[in-house]
Scaffold this active site. Structure first.
Site, short mmCIF file in Angstrom:
data_model
loop_
_atom_site.label_atom_id
_atom_site.label_comp_id
_atom_site.label_asym_id
_atom_site.label_seq_id
_atom_site.Cartn_x
_atom_site.Cartn_y
_atom_site.Cartn_z
N GLU A 57 -4.90 -5.31 10.48
CA GLU A 57 -3.91 -4.25 10.70
C GLU A 57 -4.22 -3.54 12.01
O GLU A 57 -5.06 -2.64 12.05
CB GLU A 57 -3.96 -3.23 9.57
CG GLU A 57 -3.63 -3.78 8.21
CD GLU A 57 -3.09 -2.69 7.27
OE1 GLU A 57 -1.99 -2.89 6.76
OE2 GLU A 57 -3.75 -1.66 7.08
N GLY A 64 2.72 2.16 10.83
CA GLY A 64 3.66 3.28 10.70
C GLY A 64 4.34 3.66 12.01
O GLY A 64 4.97 4.71 12.10
N SER A 67 3.82 -2.20 10.35
CA SER A 67 5.27 -2.23 10.58
C SER A 67 5.90 -3.57 10.23
O SER A 67 6.84 -4.03 10.90
CB SER A 67 5.60 -1.83 12.03
OG SER A 67 5.16 -0.49 12.26
N HIS A 80 -9.37 0.67 5.12
CA HIS A 80 -8.09 0.96 5.78
C HIS A 80 -8.33 1.91 6.95
O HIS A 80 -9.17 2.81 6.87
CB HIS A 80 -7.11 1.58 4.78
CG HIS A 80 -5.72 1.60 5.31
ND1 HIS A 80 -5.30 2.56 6.21
CD2 HIS A 80 -4.67 0.75 5.13
CE1 HIS A 80 -4.03 2.30 6.53
NE2 HIS A 80 -3.63 1.22 5.90
N ASN A 122 0.87 -1.18 0.00
CA ASN A 122 0.00 0.00 0.00
C ASN A 122 0.91 1.23 0.00
O ASN A 122 1.50 1.55 1.02
CB ASN A 122 -0.89 -0.04 1.26
CG ASN A 122 -1.75 1.20 1.40
OD1 ASN A 122 -1.79 2.05 0.50
ND2 ASN A 122 -2.43 1.31 2.53
N TRP A 123 0.99 1.86 -1.16
CA TRP A 123 1.90 3.01 -1.28
C TRP A 123 1.35 4.26 -0.62
O TRP A 123 2.05 5.26 -0.51
CB TRP A 123 2.19 3.29 -2.77
CG TRP A 123 3.08 2.28 -3.44
CD1 TRP A 123 3.59 1.13 -2.89
CD2 TRP A 123 3.57 2.33 -4.79
NE1 TRP A 123 4.36 0.47 -3.82
CE2 TRP A 123 4.37 1.18 -5.00
CE3 TRP A 123 3.41 3.23 -5.85
CZ2 TRP A 123 5.01 0.92 -6.21
CZ3 TRP A 123 4.04 2.96 -7.07
CH2 TRP A 123 4.84 1.82 -7.24
N LYS A 124 0.08 4.24 -0.23
CA LYS A 124 -0.57 5.42 0.37
C LYS A 124 -0.34 6.63 -0.54
O LYS A 124 -0.30 6.46 -1.76
CB LYS A 124 -0.07 5.61 1.80
CG LYS A 124 -0.22 4.32 2.62
CD LYS A 124 -0.02 4.47 4.09
CE LYS A 124 -0.18 3.11 4.76
NZ LYS A 124 -0.07 3.14 6.21
N GLU A 153 -6.77 4.38 7.97
CA GLU A 153 -6.61 5.81 7.66
C GLU A 153 -7.87 6.36 6.99
O GLU A 153 -8.24 7.52 7.20
CB GLU A 153 -5.36 6.01 6.77
CG GLU A 153 -4.09 5.83 7.58
CD GLU A 153 -2.90 5.29 6.81
OE1 GLU A 153 -2.89 5.35 5.57
OE2 GLU A 153 -1.96 4.79 7.47
N GLY A 205 3.08 -1.19 4.23
CA GLY A 205 3.07 0.25 3.96
C GLY A 205 4.47 0.74 3.65
O GLY A 205 4.98 0.58 2.53
N GLY A 206 5.14 1.33 4.65
CA GLY A 206 6.45 1.95 4.45
C GLY A 206 7.45 1.08 3.70
O GLY A 206 8.12 1.57 2.77
P1 13P Z 1 3.24 0.28 7.68
O1 13P Z 1 3.76 -1.00 7.05
O2 13P Z 1 3.96 1.51 7.20
O3 13P Z 1 3.14 0.18 9.17
O4 13P Z 1 1.74 0.46 7.14
C1 13P Z 1 0.87 -0.62 7.17
C2 13P Z 1 -0.33 -0.26 6.40
O5 13P Z 1 -1.09 0.62 6.78
C3 13P Z 1 -0.59 -0.99 5.15
O6 13P Z 1 -1.88 -0.74 4.70
#
Ligand code: 13P
Length: 254
Positions: free
Chosen positions: A170, A176, A216, A98, A9-11, A100, A237-238
């Site tokens: 998640e 994050g 993470s 998600h 997920n590149w956000k 967010e 994510g990251g």
């Molecule tokens: P991180 O891997 O950056 O913690 O993010 C997870 C995420 O929200 C994937 O959708």
């Protein structure tokens, strides 16, 4: 046999040029790293979805997905993107629910159930995210939170419809933050989710469901998470923004 998936997920990261370059590295690397049935799903910002989907057409194990879609087919919803539009780019997946989106855009279970319906109607596979906040974990309410997210977003589906859903657990406190759920903590919830799915959709549907862990996840912890019985891959994510890290996580799925 349930599918093993690593999804990125590149956000709100990567523009056209940097996104194309990162994606090319992932597609090329995945050719070498993937030895079995595993799938990779990359979810870039929607504006470059079409470009990436096109360049993944010849790849047998890398797919693309959107990070969201609207619940309606079309209309006066400025700035929004429908499931049919996502599908028209050759994308196959869409992340829904998600944390967010829930937190910053007020998406609730009722809306998410409509988005799930729109995605399925248009031939997209939802990657449906659930997970508790730190406060909900600390007050020992996490099982009940997970259960109500499942019920509200997915339990209106038939078992046949449910077969196209990928789940992602998640925990919000792990996203994050560098704080990962321990393999045991994650496994406990994944097993609980599968048991709830079995009650609702039957044992076979539950056994076939892919349940990803997200929060993470990195090259250092991916193997110990993915080796748990009920963890079928990750939503990253990251670490999905660095080809080397993402490919190392894909490798941990072997
Ligand atoms: P991180 O891997 O950056 O913690 O993010 C997870 C995420 O929200 C994937 O959708």
């Amino acid at each position: 046999m349930r599918k093993k998936i690593v999804a990125g997920n590149w956000k709100m990261n990567q523009d056209l040029e940097s996104g194309k370059a990162l994606f090319a590295e992932i597609v090329n690397g995945a050719k070498q790293e993937i030895t079995g049935e595993q799938l990779v799903v990359v979810c870039p910002p929607s504006i470059i979805l079409s470009e990436l989907a096109n360049s993944a057409k010849d790849s047998s194990n890398v797919f693309v997905g959107s990070q969201n879609c609207h619940q309606k087919d079309s209309g006066a919803y400025t700035g929004e993107i429908s499931a049919a539009m996502v599908k028209s780019t050759a994308a196959e997946y869409v992340i829904l629910g998600h944390s967010e989106r829930r937190q910053y855009f007020g998406e609730n279970e009722e809306l998410l159930a409509q988005k799930v319906d729109a995605a399925l109607k248009n031939g997209l596979k939802p990657i449906f995210c659930i997970g508790e906040t730190l406060e909900e974990r600390n007050s020992n309410r996490y099982f009940e939170v997970i259960k109500s997210q499942l019920e509200g977003g997915l339990f209106h589906l038939t078992a046949e419809q449910f077969a196209d859903i990928v789940l992602a657990y998640e925990p919000v406190w792990a996203i994050g933050t560098g704080l990962t759920a321990s393999p045991e903590q994650a496994q406990e919830i994944h097993a609980f989710i599968r048991a709830e799915l079995a009650k609702k959709f039957g044992q076979e549907a539950a056994d076939n469901a892919t349940i990803l862990y997200g929060g993470s996840c990195n090259p250092g912890n991916a193997s110990s998470l993915f080796s748990q019985q009920d963890i079928d891959g990750g939503l990253i994510g990251g670490a999905s923004l660095k080809a080397g890290d993402f490919l190392a996580i894909i490798k941990a799925l072997n």
